[in-house]
Design an enzyme around this catalytic site. Structure first.
Site, mmCIF file in Angstrom:
data_model
loop_
_atom_site.group_PDB
_atom_site.id
_atom_site.type_symbol
_atom_site.label_atom_id
_atom_site.label_comp_id
_atom_site.label_asym_id
_atom_site.label_seq_id
_atom_site.Cartn_x
_atom_site.Cartn_y
_atom_site.Cartn_z
ATOM 1 C CB SER A 158 33.888 39.761 38.629
ATOM 2 O OG SER A 158 33.327 40.946 39.102
ATOM 3 C CE1 TYR A 171 36.956 42.805 35.438
ATOM 4 C CE2 TYR A 171 34.841 43.002 36.548
ATOM 5 C CZ TYR A 171 36.177 42.649 36.571
ATOM 6 O OH TYR A 171 36.727 42.137 37.723
ATOM 7 C CE LYS A 175 37.029 39.112 36.013
ATOM 8 N NZ LYS A 175 38.285 38.343 36.027
HETATM 9 P P1 NAI Z 1 45.254 44.525 39.769
HETATM 10 O O1 NAI Z 1 45.140 45.560 38.712
HETATM 11 O O2 NAI Z 1 45.817 44.911 41.092
HETATM 12 O O3 NAI Z 1 46.085 43.271 39.239
HETATM 13 C C1 NAI Z 1 45.895 42.728 37.961
HETATM 14 C C2 NAI Z 1 47.254 42.380 37.385
HETATM 15 O O4 NAI Z 1 47.070 41.758 36.109
HETATM 16 C C3 NAI Z 1 48.144 43.609 37.163
HETATM 17 O O5 NAI Z 1 49.376 43.454 37.846
HETATM 18 C C4 NAI Z 1 48.342 43.656 35.644
HETATM 19 O O6 NAI Z 1 49.625 44.126 35.246
HETATM 20 C C5 NAI Z 1 48.134 42.188 35.268
HETATM 21 N N1 NAI Z 1 47.774 42.042 33.863
HETATM 22 C C6 NAI Z 1 46.908 42.795 33.143
HETATM 23 N N2 NAI Z 1 46.853 42.384 31.870
HETATM 24 C C7 NAI Z 1 47.712 41.330 31.765
HETATM 25 C C8 NAI Z 1 48.090 40.484 30.694
HETATM 26 N N3 NAI Z 1 47.569 40.637 29.466
HETATM 27 N N4 NAI Z 1 49.001 39.488 30.945
HETATM 28 C C9 NAI Z 1 49.543 39.330 32.180
HETATM 29 N N5 NAI Z 1 49.217 40.133 33.233
HETATM 30 C C10 NAI Z 1 48.327 41.114 33.027
HETATM 31 O O7 NAI Z 1 43.766 43.911 39.963
HETATM 32 P P2 NAI Z 1 43.149 42.935 41.086
HETATM 33 O O8 NAI Z 1 42.074 43.668 41.761
HETATM 34 O O9 NAI Z 1 44.219 42.285 41.860
HETATM 35 O O10 NAI Z 1 42.424 41.861 40.135
HETATM 36 C C11 NAI Z 1 42.848 40.509 40.004
HETATM 37 C C12 NAI Z 1 41.719 39.708 39.392
HETATM 38 O O11 NAI Z 1 40.588 39.704 40.256
HETATM 39 C C13 NAI Z 1 41.219 40.262 38.044
HETATM 40 O O12 NAI Z 1 40.872 39.197 37.183
HETATM 41 C C14 NAI Z 1 39.974 41.024 38.446
HETATM 42 O O13 NAI Z 1 39.077 41.192 37.371
HETATM 43 C C15 NAI Z 1 39.440 40.129 39.548
HETATM 44 N N6 NAI Z 1 38.504 40.788 40.421
HETATM 45 C C16 NAI Z 1 38.932 41.738 41.306
HETATM 46 C C17 NAI Z 1 38.020 42.333 42.141
HETATM 47 C C18 NAI Z 1 38.433 43.297 43.201
HETATM 48 O O14 NAI Z 1 37.559 43.641 44.032
HETATM 49 N N7 NAI Z 1 39.690 43.727 43.261
HETATM 50 C C19 NAI Z 1 36.569 42.063 42.033
HETATM 51 C C20 NAI Z 1 36.253 40.993 41.125
HETATM 52 C C21 NAI Z 1 37.195 40.405 40.328
#
Ligand code: NAI
Length: 287
Positions: A158, A171, A175
């Protein structure tokens, strides 16, 4: 012909947001996909929502693709082994791992408590380590059986980890740790023909929708991010490894750690004093 024909891809946290977009695109490109997601809220706490992994599997199957759900948590060794075992029992092998699962527990540094620290580090950093180790173990077993080898891991870092961000010491540390993990794995796994790269996405998801910028911006979506993951997970990536590819809507760029040329003492034997470092600061740090 799809870019991932014949491949088996595991995508963690694929029930929502960016992981869901990866799963849909990978399946469209011919991969058989393990849609891993344990469900729960944005901060990782349990909620009653229907299993998001099942919903994504149904979407993939309805579009003619192949996918199965996995409900394990990536944050335990048992869960990580379970995710890989699910791929092997459903599809007989693994080729691609996208470590994407994530949660947020934001607080300013002095208000961050130990459990917020531990939980976030466990899902992002330890989860990426555990899933990758279970995945590579399986790739090695396949190599021993069939003699081929070769696989691809895509981690998710990130901007927060690469640059720092207010309220995200847990976080950002996780990351940034994933950056170090990516670099080290890329070096160690090269001999096994496993590429290890990372994505640094920015997209409007439930994780980021409260950010002020996303009140105005609708053009940074998970759909914009997924092709970058596809590139890193496909053979188009070639032997590129250890890179951080950043995606924000229509913009693609890379993060790199730079080492400055630095400054030498005239006499190789002499030792810098703290006062001299203060005097020469600009020359030492200039890129
Ligand atoms: P989101 O919250 O929409 O999706 C994350 C998913 O991971 C959720 O469905 C959740 O249930 C699942 N999850 C959480 N803990 C878990 C576990 N222990 N085992 C299995 N599944 C689990 O978030 P998003 O935005 O789609 O994020 C996806 C990735 O991208 C993350 O690693 C986040 O940190 C990273 N990211 C996202 C950014 C953004 O702008 N949305 C920015 C930088 C990084």
């Amino acid at each position: 012909m799809g870019l991932l024909d014949g491949k088996v891809a595991i995508i963690t946290g694929a029930g929502n947001g960016i992981g869901r977009a990866h799963a849909l695109l990978f399946a469209q490109e011919g991969a058989r996909v393990v849609v891993n997601d344990l469900g729960g809220g944005r901060d990782g706490s349990p909620n009653d929502a229907a299993s998001p992994a099942d919903v994504v599997v149904r979407e993939i199957v309805a579009a003619g693709g192949k996918a199965v759900a996995s409900y394990d948590s990536v944050a335990t060794a048992q869960g990580a082994a379970g995710v890989v075992a699910r791929a092997v029992s459903a599809f007989g092998r693994v080729d691609i791992l996208v470590n994407n699962a994530g949660i947020l527990r934001d607080k300013s540094f002095m208000k961050m408590d130990e459990s917020m620290w531990d939980t976030v580090i466990a899902v992002h950093l330890k989860g990426s380590f555990l899933c990758s180790q279970a995945f590579v173990k399986q790739v090695m077993a396949q190599k021993a059986a069939a003699g081929a080898g070769g696989a691809r891991i895509v981690n998710t870092t990130s901007v927060s980890g690469m640059m720092g961000n207010f309220g995200q010491s847990n976080y950002a540390a996780a990351k940034a740790g994933i950056y170090g993990l990516t670099r080290t794995m890329s070096i160690e796994l090269q001999k096994h023909r496993i590429t290890v790269n990372a994505l640094a996405p920015i997209a409007k998801t439930r994780m980021t929708e409260d950010l002020p910028m996303f009140h105005e911006v609708e053009t940074m979506t998970p759909r914009h991010v997924a092709p970058a993951a596809l590139f890193l997970a496909s053979d188009l990536c070639g032997d590129r490894t250890g890179h951080v590819l950043a995606v924000a809507g229509a913009r693609l760029y890379a993060f790199k750690v730079i080492e400055t040329p630095g400054k030498f003492k005239d006499d190789a034997d002499s030792v810098w004093t703290a006062e001299q470092i203060a005097e020469q600061w600009d020359a030492i740090v200039k890129g």
